[in-house]
Scaffold this motif. Structure first.
Motif, mmCIF file in Angstrom:
data_model
loop_
_atom_site.group_PDB
_atom_site.id
_atom_site.type_symbol
_atom_site.label_atom_id
_atom_site.label_comp_id
_atom_site.label_asym_id
_atom_site.label_seq_id
_atom_site.Cartn_x
_atom_site.Cartn_y
_atom_site.Cartn_z
ATOM 1 N N THR A 190 0.833 -1.203 0.000
ATOM 2 C CA THR A 190 0.000 0.000 0.000
ATOM 3 C C THR A 190 0.868 1.254 0.000
ATOM 4 O O THR A 190 0.601 2.203 -0.737
ATOM 5 N N TYR A 191 1.920 1.251 0.816
ATOM 6 C CA TYR A 191 2.834 2.394 0.874
ATOM 7 C C TYR A 191 3.442 2.657 -0.501
ATOM 8 O O TYR A 191 3.436 3.801 -0.975
ATOM 9 N N LYS A 192 3.931 1.612 -1.146
ATOM 10 C CA LYS A 192 4.535 1.779 -2.472
ATOM 11 C C LYS A 192 3.506 2.258 -3.485
ATOM 12 O O LYS A 192 3.810 3.101 -4.331
ATOM 13 N N SER A 193 2.275 1.756 -3.397
ATOM 14 C CA SER A 193 1.218 2.197 -4.310
ATOM 15 C C SER A 193 0.896 3.678 -4.118
ATOM 16 O O SER A 193 0.736 4.414 -5.089
ATOM 17 N N VAL A 194 0.798 4.101 -2.869
ATOM 18 C CA VAL A 194 0.524 5.513 -2.575
ATOM 19 C C VAL A 194 1.663 6.385 -3.098
ATOM 20 O O VAL A 194 1.433 7.410 -3.749
#
Length: 75
Positions: free
Chosen positions: A42-46
């Motif tokens: 999720t962090y990488k996607s954001v």
């Protein structure tokens, strides 16, 4: 707002992208990973979405900063 231990759910904390950007610039980008539901994927996607939208600049050394146009609106 619900607290789980010392973690707060990300959806409870940020209502707008501006809120997220202000929090990250004040507390460091890695601080986002402390939120419940903000795993590595999720962090990488954001971060990728923010970069692709030209909200942030990821430097070769890994440092992250707001793009100048966004910085003027957020800070």
């Amino acid at each position: 707002r619900s607290l789980v231990g010392s973690e707060m759910c990300i959806r409870d904390r940020f209502r707008t992208v501006r809120d997220l950007l202000q929090y990250a610039t004040q507390n460091g980008w890695q601080s986002l990973r402390r939120f419940k539901g903000m795993g590595l994927v999720t962090y990488k996607s954001v971060m990728n979405a923010l970069r692709d939208a030209n909200f942030i600049i990821v430097r070769k050394d890994g440092n992250i900063e707001l793009s100048p146009e966004i910085a003027a609106l957020v800070i």
